[in-house]
Design an enzyme around this catalytic site. Structure first.
Site, PDB file in Angstrom:
ATOM      1  N   ASN A 134       0.847  -1.197   0.000  1.00 48.29           N
ATOM      2  CA  ASN A 134       0.000   0.000   0.000  1.00 48.29           C
ATOM      3  C   ASN A 134       0.879   1.243   0.000  1.00 48.29           C
ATOM      4  O   ASN A 134       2.108   1.153  -0.007  1.00 48.29           O
ATOM      5  CB  ASN A 134      -0.968  -0.028   1.189  1.00 48.29           C
ATOM      6  CG  ASN A 134      -0.223  -0.083   2.502  1.00 48.29           C
ATOM      7  OD1 ASN A 134       0.501   0.829   2.862  1.00 48.29           O
ATOM      8  ND2 ASN A 134      -0.370  -1.196   3.227  1.00 48.29           N
ATOM      9  N   ASP A 166      -4.825  -6.224   5.259  1.00 50.74           N
ATOM     10  CA  ASP A 166      -5.886  -7.000   5.900  1.00 50.74           C
ATOM     11  C   ASP A 166      -5.886  -8.450   5.423  1.00 50.74           C
ATOM     12  O   ASP A 166      -6.351  -9.335   6.120  1.00 50.74           O
ATOM     13  CB  ASP A 166      -7.245  -6.345   5.625  1.00 50.74           C
ATOM     14  CG  ASP A 166      -7.379  -5.035   6.404  1.00 50.74           C
ATOM     15  OD1 ASP A 166      -6.928  -5.004   7.568  1.00 50.74           O
ATOM     16  OD2 ASP A 166      -7.884  -4.039   5.843  1.00 50.74           O
ATOM     17  N   LYS A 202       8.261 -17.831  -9.807  1.00 54.12           N
ATOM     18  CA  LYS A 202       7.681 -16.667 -10.485  1.00 54.12           C
ATOM     19  C   LYS A 202       6.562 -17.126 -11.430  1.00 54.12           C
ATOM     20  O   LYS A 202       6.764 -18.051 -12.233  1.00 54.12           O
ATOM     21  CB  LYS A 202       8.785 -15.951 -11.272  1.00 54.12           C
ATOM     22  CG  LYS A 202       8.314 -14.654 -11.865  1.00 54.12           C
ATOM     23  CD  LYS A 202       9.400 -13.961 -12.653  1.00 54.12           C
ATOM     24  CE  LYS A 202       8.777 -12.834 -13.454  1.00 54.12           C
ATOM     25  NZ  LYS A 202       9.659 -12.321 -14.476  1.00 54.12           N
ATOM     26  N   ASP A 244      -5.283  -9.200  13.290  1.00 46.64           N
ATOM     27  CA  ASP A 244      -5.237  -7.770  13.613  1.00 46.64           C
ATOM     28  C   ASP A 244      -4.259  -7.594  14.776  1.00 46.64           C
ATOM     29  O   ASP A 244      -4.534  -8.018  15.902  1.00 46.64           O
ATOM     30  CB  ASP A 244      -6.647  -7.284  13.988  1.00 46.64           C
ATOM     31  CG  ASP A 244      -6.694  -5.771  14.112  1.00 46.64           C
ATOM     32  OD1 ASP A 244      -5.804  -5.202  14.787  1.00 46.64           O
ATOM     33  OD2 ASP A 244      -7.610  -5.157  13.540  1.00 46.64           O
ATOM     34  N   ILE A 245      -3.111  -6.992  14.472  1.00 43.20           N
ATOM     35  CA  ILE A 245      -2.038  -6.886  15.476  1.00 43.20           C
ATOM     36  C   ILE A 245      -2.500  -6.039  16.657  1.00 43.20           C
ATOM     37  O   ILE A 245      -2.327  -6.404  17.822  1.00 43.20           O
ATOM     38  CB  ILE A 245      -0.766  -6.268  14.846  1.00 43.20           C
ATOM     39  CG1 ILE A 245      -0.336  -7.091  13.631  1.00 43.20           C
ATOM     40  CG2 ILE A 245       0.358  -6.168  15.859  1.00 43.20           C
ATOM     41  CD1 ILE A 245       0.690  -6.411  12.743  1.00 43.20           C
ATOM     42  N   PHE A 275      -4.186   3.812  14.845  1.00 42.14           N
ATOM     43  CA  PHE A 275      -4.336   4.830  13.807  1.00 42.14           C
ATOM     44  C   PHE A 275      -5.419   4.353  12.849  1.00 42.14           C
ATOM     45  O   PHE A 275      -5.546   3.146  12.627  1.00 42.14           O
ATOM     46  CB  PHE A 275      -3.022   5.015  13.035  1.00 42.14           C
ATOM     47  CG  PHE A 275      -2.158   6.111  13.592  1.00 42.14           C
ATOM     48  CD1 PHE A 275      -1.555   5.965  14.829  1.00 42.14           C
ATOM     49  CD2 PHE A 275      -1.954   7.290  12.885  1.00 42.14           C
ATOM     50  CE1 PHE A 275      -0.761   6.967  15.355  1.00 42.14           C
ATOM     51  CE2 PHE A 275      -1.160   8.307  13.395  1.00 42.14           C
ATOM     52  CZ  PHE A 275      -0.565   8.146  14.637  1.00 42.14           C
ATOM     53  N   LYS A 314     -14.547   2.837  15.509  1.00 37.06           N
ATOM     54  CA  LYS A 314     -13.385   1.940  15.391  1.00 37.06           C
ATOM     55  C   LYS A 314     -12.645   1.808  16.718  1.00 37.06           C
ATOM     56  O   LYS A 314     -12.189   0.737  17.093  1.00 37.06           O
ATOM     57  CB  LYS A 314     -12.433   2.442  14.296  1.00 37.06           C
ATOM     58  CG  LYS A 314     -11.295   1.478  14.022  1.00 37.06           C
ATOM     59  CD  LYS A 314     -10.528   1.811  12.775  1.00 37.06           C
ATOM     60  CE  LYS A 314     -11.260   1.399  11.530  1.00 37.06           C
ATOM     61  NZ  LYS A 314     -10.484   1.569  10.309  1.00 37.06           N
ATOM     62  N   LYS A 353     -12.059  -1.803  18.386  1.00 41.53           N
ATOM     63  CA  LYS A 353     -10.714  -2.346  18.614  1.00 41.53           C
ATOM     64  C   LYS A 353     -10.426  -2.515  20.108  1.00 41.53           C
ATOM     65  O   LYS A 353      -9.407  -3.101  20.477  1.00 41.53           O
ATOM     66  CB  LYS A 353      -9.658  -1.424  18.004  1.00 41.53           C
ATOM     67  CG  LYS A 353      -9.776  -1.255  16.501  1.00 41.53           C
ATOM     68  CD  LYS A 353      -8.643  -1.933  15.776  1.00 41.53           C
ATOM     69  CE  LYS A 353      -8.809  -1.755  14.276  1.00 41.53           C
ATOM     70  NZ  LYS A 353      -7.885  -2.604  13.518  1.00 41.53           N
TER      71      LYS A 353
HETATM   72  O1  C5P Z   1      -9.148  -1.655  10.956  1.00 42.52           O
HETATM   73  P1  C5P Z   1      -8.083  -0.744  10.434  1.00 42.52           P
HETATM   74  O2  C5P Z   1      -7.109  -1.444   9.533  1.00 42.52           O
HETATM   75  O3  C5P Z   1      -8.604   0.527   9.825  1.00 42.52           O
HETATM   76  O4  C5P Z   1      -7.296  -0.284  11.746  1.00 42.52           O
HETATM   77  C1  C5P Z   1      -6.167   0.493  11.687  1.00 42.52           C
HETATM   78  C2  C5P Z   1      -5.349   0.286  12.944  1.00 42.52           C
HETATM   79  O5  C5P Z   1      -5.217  -1.111  13.218  1.00 42.52           O
HETATM   80  C3  C5P Z   1      -3.945   0.785  12.790  1.00 42.52           C
HETATM   81  O6  C5P Z   1      -3.496   1.190  14.066  1.00 42.52           O
HETATM   82  C4  C5P Z   1      -3.201  -0.439  12.289  1.00 42.52           C
HETATM   83  O7  C5P Z   1      -1.807  -0.362  12.592  1.00 42.52           O
HETATM   84  C5  C5P Z   1      -3.892  -1.539  13.057  1.00 42.52           C
HETATM   85  N1  C5P Z   1      -3.936  -2.832  12.361  1.00 42.52           N
HETATM   86  C6  C5P Z   1      -3.213  -3.896  12.849  1.00 42.52           C
HETATM   87  N2  C5P Z   1      -3.277  -5.128  12.233  1.00 42.52           N
HETATM   88  C7  C5P Z   1      -4.047  -5.307  11.159  1.00 42.52           C
HETATM   89  C8  C5P Z   1      -4.806  -4.230  10.631  1.00 42.52           C
HETATM   90  C9  C5P Z   1      -4.724  -2.997  11.255  1.00 42.52           C
HETATM   91  O8  C5P Z   1      -2.507  -3.732  13.843  1.00 42.52           O
HETATM   92  N3  C5P Z   1      -4.087  -6.513  10.571  1.00 42.52           N
END
Ligand code: C5P
Length: 406
Positions: free
Chosen positions: A211, A280, A290, A309-310, A329, A343, A347
């Site tokens: 991205n 995601d 390749k 989701d970390i 963020f 959000k 979260k």
């Molecule tokens: O749900 P979204 O991707 O919009 O959330 C953004 C926040 O979640 C950011 O702080 C991003 O670093 C964290 N994040 C994460 N792991 C993921 C997706 C998003 O830690 N797989």
């Protein structure tokens, strides 16, 4: 103009690294500082006073008995109104003098005579054996005990042909450290883990999905947290940015690697800030080889699987102890106000920083909105480092409130 209005006394002592101090002087002036150079006699063997005078735009002083100083009080006058004294390069001998409070030349005398609120920073530069000599180590320990800031030295190849600790920090690093010394130490003693940059999800050994995140905001938060006195670990996706000075950086490529690096290092952290734009999804059927173009124009069929989701994983580990304090963020393309607040709740985190996605990626400036349990606060458009410093102070305020409550 991070140093606008700051008056810096720049002291040069005997060492070949004096040539770097010409660049340092220029860098300080460029950032808005007024630089007053003072040189020892030994420094004059390495670089001319004329060079330093031309670069600083001020008379260079070298002699305690300079007849141009009508009241003979240069050792007092030069530090009155100063914001910091920076000795760069600082020789082993000058470190010895500082450790003993010597006053046998203009520079050593003004260090002793400086008002107590004027910080003294020294950038040692010498041969590795001189640096590691027990006498030097003893003197350096004394300087630290006396509240003098030691900047570096770095390790590497030296002008004398030997290798090891003793290289003076680079001018830009010294400028950063000087700027850092002016920031409030609101996170002193805190450990902060930050994710930054994009992730890269392979499709095959040479292609992948990523991205537009540049990592600038995450790196600015890392720098601001370090400036505020924290011990900072930065888990970074692929970026082309230099590591902020004093920050420990762990490089990762994929979301899975970022997740694993964060979970391995999260214990004992006081704050977690997830700035990274984490993918995601990853490609479930990534190829080991390749992918080749197919005859007849057929395209490969990619299958996706969702990444962990970390931020949510870290937030779920905090439920018992309350640590680390989690900050997320969110880059939204529309309805930031509504989505941001929702959000944060989804979260399960105390603080969420919202920004408008397409307007922030890769830019130097940003506008951010802080969402917490009591509503939202807008931090108006500014460069990312300024915003990062404001964010760090907002985090520190909330940590303070927390420790008052527990
Ligand atoms: O749900 P979204 O991707 O919009 O959330 C953004 C926040 O979640 C950011 O702080 C991003 O670093 C964290 N994040 C994460 N792991 C993921 C997706 C998003 O830690 N797989």
């Amino acid at each position: 103009m991070d140093l606008k209005g700051k008056k810096i006394v720049l002291g040069l002592t005997g060492g070949v690294a004096c040539y770097k101090s010409a660049e340092l002087c220029r860098a300080l002036v460029k950032r808005g500082a007024s630089v007053q150079v003072v040189m020892t006699e030994a420094a004059l063997h390495f670089i001319g006073a004329v060079t330093m005078q031309a670069l600083s735009g001020h008379t260079v002083y070298t002699d305690q008995w300079d007849p141009r100083v009508a009241n003979n009080m240069a050792h007092i006058d030069l530090t009155r109104g100063a914001d910091a004294v920076l000795i760069s390069p600082c020789s082993a001998d000058f470190i010895r003098k500082l450790a003993h409070g010597a006053c046998d030349d203009l520079l050593s005398t003004l260090c002793v005579a400086r008002p107590r609120h004027v910080p003294l920073l020294v950038a040692p530069a010498m041969n590795v054996e001189m640096w590691e000599n027990p006498a030097t180590m003893r003197n350096v320990a004394q300087l630290r005990e006396d509240g003098i800031h030691i900047l570096g030295p770095a390790a590497g190849s030296q002008a004398c042909g030997e290798t090891g600790y003793g290289r003076m920090l680079e001018p830009e690093e010294l400028v950063d450290e000087l700027i850092a010394s002016f920031q409030h130490k609101v996170l002193l003693g805190r450990r902060v883990l930050i994710t930054a940059g994009p992730t890269f999800e392979p499709i095959d050994p040479v292609r992948g999905i990523t991205n537009l995140s540049s990592g600038k905001m995450g790196y600015a938060v890392a720098r601001a947290a370090h400036e505020a006195g924290a011990e900072v670990t930065l888990v970074s996706g692929p970026t082309s940015l230099p590591t902020p000075h004093g920050v420990r950086r762990i490089d990762v490529l994929t979301a899975q690697q970022m997740h694993d690096a964060v979970m391995a290092g999260i214990e004992g952290q006081h704050v977690f800030v997830g700035v990274a734009a984490v993918a995601d999804w990853r490609v479930a059927n990534a190829s080991d080889q390749k992918l080749k173009k197919q005859e007849g124009g057929g395209a490969p069929q990619l299958e996706f699987v969702q990444n962990a989701d970390i931020l949510a994983s870290v937030a779920s580990t905090t439920s018992l102890s309350g640590w680390p304090y989690c900050v997320g963020f969110a880059a939204e393309s529309e309805n930031l106000m509504e989505f941001g607040a929702a959000k944060r709740e989804r979260k399960g985190i105390p603080l969420l920083v919202g920004n408008i996605g397409p307007q922030t990626f890769g830019q130097d400036d940003n506008t951010i909105i802080l969402f917490d349990e009591s509503g939202h606060t807008v931090l108006p458009r500014a460069d990312k480092l300024t915003l990062a410093r404001q964010l760090v102070s907002e985090i520190a305020k909330r940590l303070e409130r927390r420790s008052l409550l527990t």
